[in-house]
Design an enzyme around this catalytic site. Structure first.
Site, PDB file in Angstrom:
ATOM      1  N   TRP A 107       0.832  -1.197   0.000  1.00 21.75           N
ATOM      2  CA  TRP A 107       0.000   0.000   0.000  1.00 21.75           C
ATOM      3  C   TRP A 107       0.877   1.262   0.000  1.00 21.75           C
ATOM      4  O   TRP A 107       1.787   1.395   0.811  1.00 21.75           O
ATOM      5  CB  TRP A 107      -0.925   0.012   1.207  1.00 21.75           C
ATOM      6  N   ASP A 142       6.727 -11.523  -6.435  1.00 28.34           N
ATOM      7  CA  ASP A 142       5.311 -11.251  -6.249  1.00 28.34           C
ATOM      8  C   ASP A 142       5.111  -9.749  -6.441  1.00 28.34           C
ATOM      9  O   ASP A 142       5.787  -8.942  -5.800  1.00 28.34           O
ATOM     10  CB  ASP A 142       4.902 -11.675  -4.828  1.00 28.34           C
ATOM     11  N   ASP A 144       2.947  -6.615  -5.917  1.00 24.38           N
ATOM     12  CA  ASP A 144       1.855  -6.050  -5.111  1.00 24.38           C
ATOM     13  C   ASP A 144       1.648  -4.579  -5.491  1.00 24.38           C
ATOM     14  O   ASP A 144       1.759  -3.680  -4.655  1.00 24.38           O
ATOM     15  CB  ASP A 144       2.181  -6.175  -3.622  1.00 24.38           C
ATOM     16  N   GLU A 146      -0.417  -1.657  -5.923  1.00 20.96           N
ATOM     17  CA  GLU A 146      -1.706  -1.263  -5.362  1.00 20.96           C
ATOM     18  C   GLU A 146      -2.025   0.197  -5.694  1.00 20.96           C
ATOM     19  O   GLU A 146      -1.814   1.070  -4.873  1.00 20.96           O
ATOM     20  CB  GLU A 146      -1.716  -1.498  -3.851  1.00 20.96           C
ATOM     21  N   TYR A 147      -2.571   0.452  -6.932  1.00 22.58           N
ATOM     22  CA  TYR A 147      -3.052  -0.505  -7.905  1.00 22.58           C
ATOM     23  C   TYR A 147      -2.832   0.074  -9.298  1.00 22.58           C
ATOM     24  O   TYR A 147      -2.838   1.295  -9.462  1.00 22.58           O
ATOM     25  CB  TYR A 147      -4.553  -0.761  -7.722  1.00 22.58           C
ATOM     26  N   MET A 220      -6.771 -10.065  -1.765  1.00 20.04           N
ATOM     27  CA  MET A 220      -6.616  -9.473  -0.430  1.00 20.04           C
ATOM     28  C   MET A 220      -8.001  -9.327   0.205  1.00 20.04           C
ATOM     29  O   MET A 220      -8.571  -8.239   0.282  1.00 20.04           O
ATOM     30  CB  MET A 220      -5.879  -8.143  -0.533  1.00 20.04           C
ATOM     31  N   TYR A 222      -9.659  -8.937   2.912  1.00 18.01           N
ATOM     32  CA  TYR A 222      -9.721  -8.394   4.279  1.00 18.01           C
ATOM     33  C   TYR A 222      -9.758  -6.874   4.174  1.00 18.01           C
ATOM     34  O   TYR A 222      -9.703  -6.326   3.069  1.00 18.01           O
ATOM     35  CB  TYR A 222      -8.525  -8.859   5.113  1.00 18.01           C
ATOM     36  N   TRP A 360      -1.902 -12.514   5.824  1.00 16.95           N
ATOM     37  CA  TRP A 360      -1.192 -11.273   6.161  1.00 16.95           C
ATOM     38  C   TRP A 360      -1.319 -11.092   7.669  1.00 16.95           C
ATOM     39  O   TRP A 360      -2.400 -10.906   8.175  1.00 16.95           O
ATOM     40  CB  TRP A 360      -1.786 -10.054   5.443  1.00 16.95           C
TER      41      TRP A 360
END
Length: 378
Positions: A107, A142, A144, A146-147, A220, A222, A360
């Site tokens: 993030w 990986d 990640d 975002e986004y 993700m 959550y 996580w």
């Protein structure tokens, strides 16, 4: 004729899914110091490979590598003295089948849009990723981001419409790099992405193209509720409770089914949180669920939630519609996930033949209790 992506896909999944487990299991682990609060983190205590319980865990994601200078990948706390390379080596010696992956992004992690939009920077990024994989003996990468493209609400990073195409191009070039590296080392390398549990992402990005390149997409699932919400609520409920006042509610089931429309089930991994979220000054009605509040509480680790349960101050409640637990003491409300909630997620993953479950993150459960519980149900 098979493309290089088809060959890698067949090789990887024929080897991975010939195992006896119903699904694969993974977890993220942080690269910054342990603790929930700024005071705890300021002590500068990092995890040690010898302390982790990763038996029967398929993949450990090291979070996070960040981007600077256009294409360079770096890990801030490594530069501050965290000997990550040594700890990774210990883990790989102890757990011979464990895949240790570098996760780049997170993030608020800037740099993706500009890098992916420039062919030269993309090539440099792939070369830098290759160097890091070899230096640390990582088993893949990986992404990640975002986004890419971004939702209609504002993100803390730069986005552009071209991200839709550039996201796919970046992943293809990373796959090419990993496939070429495989020819040299004889190892199969993992390429995965983390994706939000939200409809807008599938509308704005070419998830079908992405799914043909990567080994799996980690949803993700959550943070459905948090400090940004107007009431209390569940932050990782499996099913939607129709009484949920937030946009009619959202759930992991709804998110997964969106992705199942366009992604093979075996490529979908469901995320589970090893932390909770909370609010103070909650209106004392409906046991605090879906009620207004005065103050939000930062993420609370599973380790601390157990302490709250054991001290007897909080009462545990169960939403049987959403399949989600919560705590309430008349003023403070905490949403979290426990073993009962995990049972429903595990059954769900098996029923829909999904590829895996990931957490996580490990530092919220330093004894590995929840991870071991999930593994015992495979």
């Amino acid at each position: 004729m098979f493309s290089i992506y088809d060959i890698f896909y067949l090789t990887f999944f024929n080897s991975s899914f010939s195992r006896s487990e119903d699904f694969l299991l993974g977890t993220y682990i942080r690269t910054w110091p342990l603790g929930d609060t700024e005071e705890e983190i300021s002590k500068g205590i990092y995890w040690k490979g010898d302390d982790l319980n990763l038996k029967r865990v398929y993949k450990l994601n090291i979070a996070f590598g960040l981007i600077r200078n256009g294409s360079e990948i770096f890990i801030p706390d490594v530069e501050l003295g965290f000997d990550l390379k040594s700890e990774v080596k210990k883990l790989k010696e102890k757990y011979k089948d464990l895949k240790v992956i570098i996760s780049v992004g997170g993030w608020g992690a800037e740099g993706f849009s500009d890098m992916a939009n420039d062919p030269k920077l993309r090539a440099e990024f792939c070369a830098n990723a290759k160097k890091m994989i070899l230096d640390y003996d990582f088993d893949g990468i990986d992404i990640d981001w975002e986004y890419p493209v971004g939702p209609d609400w504002e993100l803390p990073i730069k986005t552009r419409p071209e991200d839709r195409e550039n996201y796919v191009i970046l992943l293809k070039e990373l796959r090419d790099m990993l496939s070429n590296l495989s020819e040299i080392t004889g190892k199969n390398y993992v390429l995965s992405v983390a994706v939000p549990a939200s409809p807008w992402f599938l509308q704005k990005n070419d998830v079908v193209a992405v799914s043909k390149i990567v080994d799996h997409l980690k949803i993700m699932s959550y943070d459905y509720y948090g400090a940004w919400s107007s009431t209390t609520g569940h932050h990782a409920n499996l099913y939607n409770n129709p009484k949920d006042p937030a946009w009619g509610g959202w759930s992991t089931d709804q998110a997964v089914k969106l992705y199942l429309n366009v992604v093979p089930s075996e490529k979908i991994w469901v995320g589970v949180p090893f932390y909770g979220r909370g609010w103070k000054g909650v209106k004392n009605e409906n046991n605090g669920l879906f009620q207004p509040y005065e103050e939000s509480i930062d993420a609370i680790s599973w380790d601390k939630i157990k302490e709250l349960i054991n001290n007897g101050k909080f009462k545990r409640y169960w939403d049987d519609v959403a399949k989600a637990p919560y705590l309430f003491d008349g003023d403070t409300f905490i949403t979290y996930m426990d073993k009962e909630a995990l049972d429903y997620v595990i059954d769900y993953v098996k029923r829909y033949k999904l590829g895996g479950i990931f957490a996580w993150e490990y530092a919220h459960d330093m004894k590995g209790e929840l991870l071991e519980y999930i593994s015992s149900k495979r």
